[in-house]
Design an enzyme around this catalytic site. Structure first.
Site, PDB file in Angstrom:
ATOM      1  N   CYS A 180       0.828  -1.207   0.000  1.00  0.00           N
ATOM      2  CA  CYS A 180       0.000   0.000   0.000  1.00  0.00           C
ATOM      3  C   CYS A 180       0.860   1.254   0.000  1.00  0.00           C
ATOM      4  O   CYS A 180       2.048   1.214   0.291  1.00  0.00           O
ATOM      5  CB  CYS A 180      -0.969  -0.004   1.182  1.00  0.00           C
ATOM      6  SG  CYS A 180      -0.235   0.018   2.818  1.00  0.00           S
ATOM      7  N   CYS A 181       0.210   2.360  -0.372  1.00  0.00           N
ATOM      8  CA  CYS A 181       0.875   3.659  -0.431  1.00  0.00           C
ATOM      9  C   CYS A 181       2.005   3.622  -1.452  1.00  0.00           C
ATOM     10  O   CYS A 181       1.783   3.289  -2.612  1.00  0.00           O
ATOM     11  CB  CYS A 181       1.357   4.042   0.971  1.00  0.00           C
ATOM     12  SG  CYS A 181       1.862   5.762   1.136  1.00  0.00           S
ATOM     13  N   ILE A 182       3.254   3.875  -1.054  1.00  0.00           N
ATOM     14  CA  ILE A 182       4.388   3.904  -1.985  1.00  0.00           C
ATOM     15  C   ILE A 182       4.982   2.517  -2.216  1.00  0.00           C
ATOM     16  O   ILE A 182       5.707   2.290  -3.183  1.00  0.00           O
ATOM     17  CB  ILE A 182       5.489   4.890  -1.475  1.00  0.00           C
ATOM     18  CG1 ILE A 182       6.578   5.163  -2.526  1.00  0.00           C
ATOM     19  CG2 ILE A 182       6.120   4.361  -0.191  1.00  0.00           C
ATOM     20  CD1 ILE A 182       6.103   5.894  -3.760  1.00  0.00           C
ATOM     21  N   THR A 190      -3.283  -1.023  -2.713  1.00  0.00           N
ATOM     22  CA  THR A 190      -4.218   0.065  -2.416  1.00  0.00           C
ATOM     23  C   THR A 190      -3.417   1.336  -2.154  1.00  0.00           C
ATOM     24  O   THR A 190      -2.247   1.275  -1.759  1.00  0.00           O
ATOM     25  CB  THR A 190      -5.136  -0.291  -1.229  1.00  0.00           C
ATOM     26  OG1 THR A 190      -6.206   0.667  -1.151  1.00  0.00           O
ATOM     27  CG2 THR A 190      -4.393  -0.311   0.095  1.00  0.00           C
TER      28      THR A 190
END
Length: 224
Positions: free
Chosen positions: A135-137, A197
């Protein structure tokens, strides 16, 4: 018996380590799904330490494993000791530590180098056809290692809501398919067993981040 899921951290704090809210959300949702989290981090120095009040680097030195232990409440292992055989899935939360301590993405973008330990772990889970949640980066790690994979970091058009959208374009340059998704949605690359995500790539209310991470965790456990 519940699934055993490796959670790999990159320090403690959004600007130089793992994003704390994302990491906590992963652990809470794993617990809710009846899974057992096993937390790991590399025993290396951070790229640098950032004062989270000023947002500026300091002269301080900190260790990624020692800092990650704060999130794990001390129950953590050196990433070098991870054995994929006894585990069912892998999840890597976001935070700038992924781009600074697990890789050199923060300074080199698509030309980055991924830490050998991290790359070996990702390749081991992938080879064993065990699911990987990012998720995220952290999807940039998969973008670099698994050409042609499908991922999301949210949206690919920069705006106030999506301040890091250029990341999606860079991932496309690495040969990945980026799929635009809202913060509460996930994308599943069934072929590669990758579940992604956007989390804090989106300027969204924290409960929406939490819900999106929850959907990622639930799908990872289902695939395990």
């Amino acid at each position: 018996m519940g699934k055993r899921v490796a959670v790999v951290l990159a320090g403690c704090g959004v600007y130089d380590g793992s994003e704390i809210h994302e990491s906590s959300a992963v652990l809470v949702h794993l617990s809710r799904e009846g899974a057992q989290a096993e937390v790991y981090a590399p025993d290396v120095d951070q790229m640098h330490v950032v004062d989270h009040v000023k947002g500026q680097p300091t002269q301080e030195k900190r260790n990624v494993l020692v800092e990650s232990a704060r999130i794990a409440r001390g129950n953590i292992k050196d990433l070098a000791k991870l054995d994929v055989k006894g585990l069912d899935a892998l999840i890597i939360p976001g935070g700038f530590g992924v781009a600074k301590n697990l890789s050199t993405w923060a300074t080199q973008g698509k030309n980055c180098i991924i830490s050998k330990e991290v790359e070996d772990v990702l390749k081991a889970f992938h080879a064993a056809q065990k699911p990987i949640g990012l998720c995220c980066i952290s999807p940039v790690l998969a973008a670099k290692i698994f050409p042609g994979c499908e991922l999301t970091v949210g949206h690919d058009t920069e705006c106030e809501k999506w301040p890091y959208a250029k990341t999606a374009e860079t991932m496309k340059e690495l040969g990945c398919k980026h799929v635009n998704k809202h913060v509460t949605e996930i994308h599943v690359d069934a072929k590669n067993k990758l579940v992604t995500t956007s989390a804090f790539m989106c300027n969204a209310p924290i409960h929406e981040i939490y819900d999106g991470v929850g959907k990622m965790v639930k799908e990872v456990v289902r695939l395990a």
